[in-house]
Design an enzyme around this catalytic site. Structure first.
Site, PDB file in Angstrom:
ATOM      1  N   HIS A  10      -3.333  -5.819   0.973  1.00 50.85           N
ATOM      2  CA  HIS A  10      -2.660  -6.053   2.253  1.00 50.85           C
ATOM      3  C   HIS A  10      -2.583  -7.548   2.582  1.00 50.85           C
ATOM      4  O   HIS A  10      -3.501  -8.102   3.199  1.00 50.85           O
ATOM      5  CB  HIS A  10      -3.418  -5.346   3.375  1.00 50.85           C
ATOM      6  CG  HIS A  10      -3.270  -3.863   3.375  1.00 50.85           C
ATOM      7  ND1 HIS A  10      -2.331  -3.207   4.142  1.00 50.85           N
ATOM      8  CD2 HIS A  10      -3.941  -2.898   2.692  1.00 50.85           C
ATOM      9  CE1 HIS A  10      -2.425  -1.902   3.948  1.00 50.85           C
ATOM     10  NE2 HIS A  10      -3.397  -1.687   3.069  1.00 50.85           N
ATOM     11  N   GLU A  45      -0.758  -8.919   4.835  1.00 55.86           N
ATOM     12  CA  GLU A  45      -0.622  -9.103   6.289  1.00 55.86           C
ATOM     13  C   GLU A  45      -1.967  -9.135   6.996  1.00 55.86           C
ATOM     14  O   GLU A  45      -2.068  -9.612   8.135  1.00 55.86           O
ATOM     15  CB  GLU A  45       0.275  -8.002   6.879  1.00 55.86           C
ATOM     16  CG  GLU A  45      -0.382  -6.662   7.135  1.00 55.86           C
ATOM     17  CD  GLU A  45      -0.577  -5.804   5.890  1.00 55.86           C
ATOM     18  OE1 GLU A  45      -0.968  -4.635   6.031  1.00 55.86           O
ATOM     19  OE2 GLU A  45      -0.349  -6.302   4.762  1.00 55.86           O
ATOM     20  N   CYS A  97       0.841  -1.198   0.000  1.00 54.43           N
ATOM     21  CA  CYS A  97       0.000   0.000   0.000  1.00 54.43           C
ATOM     22  C   CYS A  97       0.883   1.259   0.000  1.00 54.43           C
ATOM     23  O   CYS A  97       1.516   1.559  -0.999  1.00 54.43           O
ATOM     24  CB  CYS A  97      -0.971  -0.046   1.182  1.00 54.43           C
ATOM     25  SG  CYS A  97      -2.391   1.063   1.007  1.00 54.43           S
TER      26      CYS A  97
END
Length: 217
Positions: free
Chosen positions: A194, A196, A86
């Site tokens: 994302h 994660e 990002c």
């Protein structure tokens, strides 16, 4: 195997990345304050999401001058693995490690949703666990995620197999549905989604886990 996570003033996903690497994958993780320059002992460096330096002037425009990123340039040139997520992707384009730019979403709104994705290339170690044409779903959360580049740059990305991920349903107007790209060597990956946030079933899926597990290889 030790992972570095860069922390800028305004970063807000650094602890999410640390949870994914330490909590889910049991990888030793070192937080790197933006003023640090010592990357010795690190096997990979992650630039997390957020709003580095408040995203003043332009997303990533100030972060590119951080001392830690001058060391990152040398780290990447020697084959060190770098992942920009990002805002981290935006920083990598400002730094010149990846081509193009991330601009305002086509609808001019902040977008926060799960995005269907297709793996376009497994040339990079980051995506080899998925296989070509694999489908996955990762969260996105950005206001400036529209990838743009010149026609010549786009052709280079296509010819060099540097387009790593494409959106299944383009949410922001990115050229060629691009969600993530690599450098020609494949050791640097930038993406807007994302991974994660998709490593633990408790937080809504595990499609991002294989990307971060590449750090174990």
């Amino acid at each position: 195997m030790t992972i570095g996570v860069v922390v800028f003033p305004g970063s807000n996903c650094d602890r999410d990345v640390q949870w994914a690497t330490e909590g889910c994958l049991n990888l030793p993780t070192r937080r790197l304050w933006h003023e640090e320059t010592d990357l010795s002992g690190l096997d990979a460096v992650v630039l997390p999401g957020g709003f580095s330096y408040g995203d003043y002037l332009r997303c990533g425009a100030i972060a590119r001058f951080a001392p830690v990123l001058q060391s990152l340039m040398d780290f990447a040139s020697k084959g060190g693995r770098v992942l920009g997520i990002c805002n981290g992707f935006q920083v990598l384009t400002e730094l010149g490690l990846l081509p193009g730019a991330l601009t305002r979403n086509q609808n001019l709104h902040f977008i926060c949703e799960d995005a269907p994705l297709h793996v376009s290339s497994t040339r990079t170690d980051w995506l080899k666990a998925y296989g070509n044409a694999a489908s996955l779903v990762l969260p996105i959360a950005h206001g400036e995620g529209r990838y743009q580049c010149s026609n010549d740059t786009l052709k280079q990305l296509q010819d060099q197999d540097c387009i790593a991920l494409r959106y299944g349903s383009n949410p922001n107007g990115s050229v060629d549905d691009i969600a993530g790209i690599t450098n020609p060597s494949g050791n640097v990956l930038g993406l807007m989604p994302h991974p994660e946030r998709a490593c633990d079933p408790a937080t809504g899926g595990t499609d991002g886990r294989s990307m971060l597990k590449a750090l174990l290889n």
